[in-house]
Write an enzyme that holds these catalytic residues in place. Structure first.
Site, PDB file in Angstrom:
ATOM      1  N   TYR A 118       0.744  -1.367   0.063  1.00 55.62           N
ATOM      2  CA  TYR A 118      -0.008   0.204  -0.013  1.00 55.62           C
ATOM      3  C   TYR A 118       0.770   1.081  -0.107  1.00 55.62           C
ATOM      4  CZ  TYR A 118      -3.339   3.486   1.478  1.00 55.62           C
ATOM      5  OH  TYR A 118      -4.214   4.712   1.293  1.00 55.62           O
ATOM      6  N   LYS A 122       1.207   4.444  -2.785  1.00 54.55           N
ATOM      7  CA  LYS A 122       0.808   5.858  -2.798  1.00 54.55           C
ATOM      8  C   LYS A 122       2.194   6.649  -3.200  1.00 54.55           C
ATOM      9  CE  LYS A 122      -3.507   5.758  -1.939  1.00 54.55           C
ATOM     10  NZ  LYS A 122      -4.415   6.256  -2.860  1.00 54.55           N
TER      11      LYS A 122
END
Length: 223
Positions: A118, A122
């Site tokens: 994750y 990002k």
């Protein structure tokens, strides 16, 4: 689609504006490519694109990452943003106006254990957003990144795959951000004077100093 239609009805009733809804899997690149041509005439000239689709799946350590989950996160958080931007930015360039708003995360500013994929997505989104701003610097198109900290939405429920207790625990003991707070940031960025470009907004809850640095009432009492 029923949730989109309910929101459409609410917006139309409250603000007296037309609203068009589309159900779409942003990971389906072929459908994303066709979307601009399929919009009704009144909605065809898109001036503001908010890339908000994103998710985290699990909190596995790097050695335990589920590859299917990793691919889903990469396709949703990165590939779909690239595809959506490409699909709509050409029209913005032709009209020499527009605004791209990418909803990132504090995970794009710092990395933490249990979030390797994750955080990587990002960080990639942050790089893509900055590079887009460089590519479009000769136009009147603005590019904004908004990075929320702990915001109580369905994010953690998705991350923990429907485990409501685990999702609730993320926000227990402090006052987290809400979806409305982040929407307010989007509205602020998009309503600045034309010569003003808000490049990055990092927004945290008041009792949050970093991704995991959160002061909770229970922890304070234990001290």
């Amino acid at each position: 689609m029923d949730r989109l239609e309910s929101l459409r009805d609410q917006l139309q009733f409250t603000y007296r504006v037309p609203v068009h809804t589309v159900q779409l899997d942003v990971r389906n690149i072929a459908e994303v490519d066709l979307l601009p041509q399929q919009l009704p005439e009144d909605f065809a000239e898109v001036d503001i694109l908010v890339n908000n689709a994103g998710l985290a799946l699990g909190t596995a350590a790097v050695q335990d990452n589920n590859i299917d989950d990793a691919v889903t996160m990469i396709e949703t958080n990165v590939t779909s943003v690239i595809a959506m931007t490409k699909a709509f930015v050409q029209g913005m360039i032709e009209r020499n106006r527009g605004h791209i708003v990418n909803i990132s995360s504090i995970a794009g500013c710092e990395a933490y254990g249990g979030g390797s994929v994750y955080c990587a997505t990002k960080h990639a989104l942050a790089a893509f957003t900055t590079a887009s701003r460089h590519d479009l610097v000769g136009t009147n198109i603005r590019v904004t990144s908004i990075s929320p900290g702990a915001a109580q939405t369905e994010f953690s429920l998705v991350r923990f795959k429907g485990d409501q207790e685990a999702a609730d625990a993320v926000y227990r003991g402090f006052d987290p951000l809400t979806a409305e707070d982040i929407a307010d940031n989007v509205l602020y960025a998009c309503t600045r004077p034309e010569h003003v470009q808000i490049a990055d907004i990092l927004v945290l809850a008041t009792n949050q100093a970093s991704a995991k640095g959160i002061a909770r009432v229970q922890a304070q009492q234990e001290r």
